[in-house]
Design an enzyme around this catalytic site. Structure first.
Site, PDB file in Angstrom:
ATOM      1  CG  ASP A 158       5.205  54.655  29.592  1.00 36.65           C
ATOM      2  OD1 ASP A 158       5.588  53.938  30.226  1.00 36.65           O
ATOM      3  OD2 ASP A 158       4.132  55.277  29.924  1.00 36.65           O
ATOM      4  CD  GLU A 191       9.273  52.861  29.224  1.00 39.33           C
ATOM      5  OE1 GLU A 191       8.599  52.545  30.256  1.00 39.33           O
ATOM      6  OE2 GLU A 191       9.866  53.825  29.180  1.00 39.33           O
TER       7      GLU A 191
END
Length: 240
Positions: A65, A132
């Site tokens: 992320d 991610e």
């Protein structure tokens, strides 16, 4: 019904085929890196159901992320001349629903490689989280420069085409009306810059309290950014 069990050899073949495809271009990944890619594409519902001990993708998702946000932020900074509010709005591309849509649009078969439990649907949240985690695996395997190249190859068109014309003032008003709250009030906090190049700063107040602030090159842009921040505060994604 349990998910179909894939032998280690078959899983390795599928992962290597994906990694060596033109979309990714990663050849000869070592055993440790390959294991990390496998982990990145494994949701916790699968490990809980099957009892496998290879791990799920939650820790990698945490790292990925941050890496993805850095890559996208730099891409926007280098490719768009807009002010902070414009760039911040475009960063919404990294939100789960938008990221999952972009992954599907890339048409690289990514979703097919995600392992989930038999009762677990591959939701946008799960697809985005797996992507991610995959970004984190790329970063740990290849470093930041090559990861940026791969993400740019996969996603640059999706980022460029992402629409940011959401009417946050309307969304905020509807949000408050549904909850019988007072309607928002917008107040000019500051105007700076030359007459021909002004910069506005607005606050949005609800029941006398400042909930959000926004800046922009016009009153419309500044109030939209203020409404956007107020929504984030009210929905709990940003501290008050």
């Amino acid at each position: 019904m349990k998910p179909a069990m894939i032998t280690d050899g078959e899983r390795e073949r599928l992962l290597r085929a994906f990694l060596t495809s033109p979309a990714i271009g990663r050849r000869r990944a070592g055993p440790e890196a390959l294991g990390r890619y496998h982990c990145a594409l494994t949701h916790r519902s699968y490990t809980r159901e099957t009892g496998v001990t290879s791990g799920d993708n939650e820790r990698l998702e945490f790292l990925g992320d941050r890496v993805l946000n850095l890559i996208v932020a730099e891409f926007l900074f280098r490719n768009y001349p807009g002010q902070e509010g414009d760039l911040t709005a475009r960063m919404e591309w990294t939100e789960n629903r938008n990221l999952a849509r972009a992954v599907a649009a890339a048409n690289i078969g990514f979703e097919d490689l995600i392992l989930v439990g038999s009762r677990q649907e591959k939701t946008p949240r799960i697809i985005a989280g797996a992507f991610e985690a995959f970004v984190a695996a790329l970063y740990l395997d290849l470093g930041l420069a090559r990861t940026k190249t791969i993400i740019g190859r996969l996603m640059s068109d999706e980022i460029r085409n992402f629409r940011t014309d959401r009417n946050y003032k309307k969304i905020l008003q509807e949000y408050l009306q549904k909850r019988d709250h007072p309607l928002p009030e917008y107040h000019l906090e500051e105007r700076t810059g030359a007459h021909h190049h002004p910069r506005f700063s607005y606050v949005v107040m609800i029941d006398g309290a400042v909930i959000g602030r926004g800046k922009g090159r016009s009153k419309a842009e500044a109030t939209q950014n203020a409404a956007r921040e107020a929504l984030q505060v009210l929905q709990g994604s940003r501290p008050a």
